[in-house]
Design an enzyme around this catalytic site. Structure first.
Site, PDB file in Angstrom:
ATOM      1  N   GLY B  87     -10.200  43.096  -8.260  1.00 13.12           N
ATOM      2  CA  GLY B  87     -11.167  42.353  -9.064  1.00 13.12           C
ATOM      3  C   GLY B  87     -10.760  42.547 -10.517  1.00 13.12           C
ATOM      4  N   SER B 119      -4.627  45.736  -5.909  1.00 12.04           N
ATOM      5  CA  SER B 119      -4.759  45.093  -7.219  1.00 12.04           C
ATOM      6  C   SER B 119      -5.418  46.038  -8.234  1.00 12.04           C
ATOM      7  CB  SER B 119      -5.512  43.774  -7.039  1.00 12.04           C
ATOM      8  OG  SER B 119      -5.387  42.969  -8.169  1.00 12.04           O
ATOM      9  N   ALA B 120      -6.638  45.765  -8.703  1.00 10.99           N
ATOM     10  CA  ALA B 120      -7.292  46.664  -9.663  1.00 10.99           C
ATOM     11  C   ALA B 120      -7.400  48.086  -9.115  1.00 10.99           C
ATOM     12  CB  ALA B 120      -8.681  46.131 -10.025  1.00 10.99           C
ATOM     13  N   HIS B 156       0.406  41.952  -8.353  1.00 10.42           N
ATOM     14  CA  HIS B 156       0.556  40.479  -8.369  1.00 10.42           C
ATOM     15  C   HIS B 156       1.775  40.089  -9.204  1.00 10.42           C
ATOM     16  CE1 HIS B 156      -3.626  39.543  -6.895  1.00 10.42           C
ATOM     17  NE2 HIS B 156      -3.958  40.615  -7.579  1.00 10.42           N
ATOM     18  N   GLU B 191       3.157  40.075  -4.706  1.00 11.03           N
ATOM     19  CA  GLU B 191       2.168  39.923  -3.640  1.00 11.03           C
ATOM     20  C   GLU B 191       2.885  40.056  -2.292  1.00 11.03           C
ATOM     21  OE1 GLU B 191       0.050  36.280  -4.365  1.00 11.03           O
ATOM     22  OE2 GLU B 191      -0.981  37.124  -6.109  1.00 11.03           O
TER      23      GLU B 191
END
Lengths: 236, 236
Positions: B87, B119-120, B156, B191
């Site tokens: 997020g 991700s985050a 990413h 990714e």
């Protein structure tokens, strides 16, 4: 009266530095002889100021750069007009803070000195840098910026590519996340677009337009010539 | 011994939440019954934890979420394993700071509790969040993160598109600007890719590989199975 020219990007596809905005720049800087350049968004200040100087000379203006003086505060105090170039917004804001230039710059612009910025130089005129696209490569003391306008700008605004397979957030998603956390509206300005601000009003100009994002409201497409009045009214 | 599974993105094109990494997750969480979820990177924690719970149930694990307790510190203290979802990295780190969870989480992972992030949730395991792609929509007290590994990750990771007409910086340009200001190396993980960390070593895994960026050195392509040892050695 405040007078700002806030450009999305210093170039568009196939144009040289600031070429696409030449006429708007000449109009904005009428009567100015020498523009003072803020080169702090890029690491190589000397190369950057040479690039900017070349463009401004071709538009009919002289240029001096804040990295060329021992006393940047004095240069800001005496500047006829300021141009802040793009690059990394975190680096730009941190450097302005390190040199204690945020308030002096702000006061000059509020007193009527013409200001122009592109990309990061546009971001820092907002209340905060919370709508920059840049990577947080350095840590400024706070995200509070020059606060010269009552709304946020997202430069280089990019519409989502329906063919993309990338899973990273689209720009519109990022801005909707911004609005989950903040009430201040954001104007996403596409490359080719700029804003002309005069006092407590202004308009969208250039090409490709802008998209206004507000909490709990649908995104609003804006085009060249559209007034920014509602964005100034909302903060009064 | 530290045990981390650091995933670039929670999904890849055409796959459901965490589906592409299912086998790596099952291997990483061997012996774990209930995973503790950190939902703070998204605004809607309840919807996010339902999404994560559904995926983990299908992989054979129970799930509890930190937003479901009045005492998140106690939940971290008793967790068998942690998963931090993606997020906005600024929102995630700020919330962890607000709840005073940064150090408790860090200590549990250093003591051997399995951690996974996407991700985050991957970004926050680095020394700082200076290589996140996210918009700085909120202001954490500092960019210092959990500091569980001695290098930075850019999730990413995206190769530059040679056909793009957009004038914004490519990811590689952003990371080279990071390295103008910082010496810590950055691994851009595409990714589909993830990193398996065990103690002071690890390897690249999954698909699509990674690119290592170091100051004054050419970018280095890394592929599944490549050791991360050099990145741990450099900090000793």
């Amino acid at each position: 009266m405040k007078k700002l020219l806030l450009i999305s990007s210093s170039s568009t596809h196939g144009t040289s530095f600031l070429e696409h905005a030449q006429h708007a720049i000449q109009d904005h800087l009428q009567g100015v002889k020498t523009v003072t350049f803020v080169p702090f968004a890029l690491a190589n200040r000397e190369a950057y100021s040479r690039l900017a100087e070349k463009a401004f000379r071709s538009f009919g203006f002289g240029m001096q750069s804040l990295h060329q003086t021992e006393d940047p505060k004095a240069m800001v105090a005496e500047a006829e007009a300021i141009f802040t170039g793009g690059g990394n917004t975190f680096r730009l804001l941190k450097t302005l803070c390190d040199y204690q230039l945020v308030d002096p710059l702000r006061q000059r612009v509020l007193a009527g000195m013409p200001y122009m910025g592109s990309s990061a130089g546009t971001n820092i005129t907002c209340p905060t840098i919370r709508t920059t696209n840049d990577m947080p490569i350095v840590e400024p003391p706070s995200f509070t910026a020059l606060d010269l306008i009552p709304f946020q700008i997202n430069p280089h605004y990019l519409d989502a590519n329906p063919d993309s397979t990338h899973q990273g957030e689209s720009r519109a998603t990022r801005l909707s996340e911004y609005l989950e956390e903040n009430e201040t509206p954001v104007l996403g300005i596409r490359e080719g677009c700029w804003l002309k601000i005069n006092g407590d009003g202004g308009e969208v100009a250039g090409s490709n337009g802008a998209v206004l994002f507000r909490r709990d409201q649908p995104a609003l497409e804006m085009k060249s010539g559209d007034s920014l009045e509602q964005l100034f009214l909302s903060k009064r």
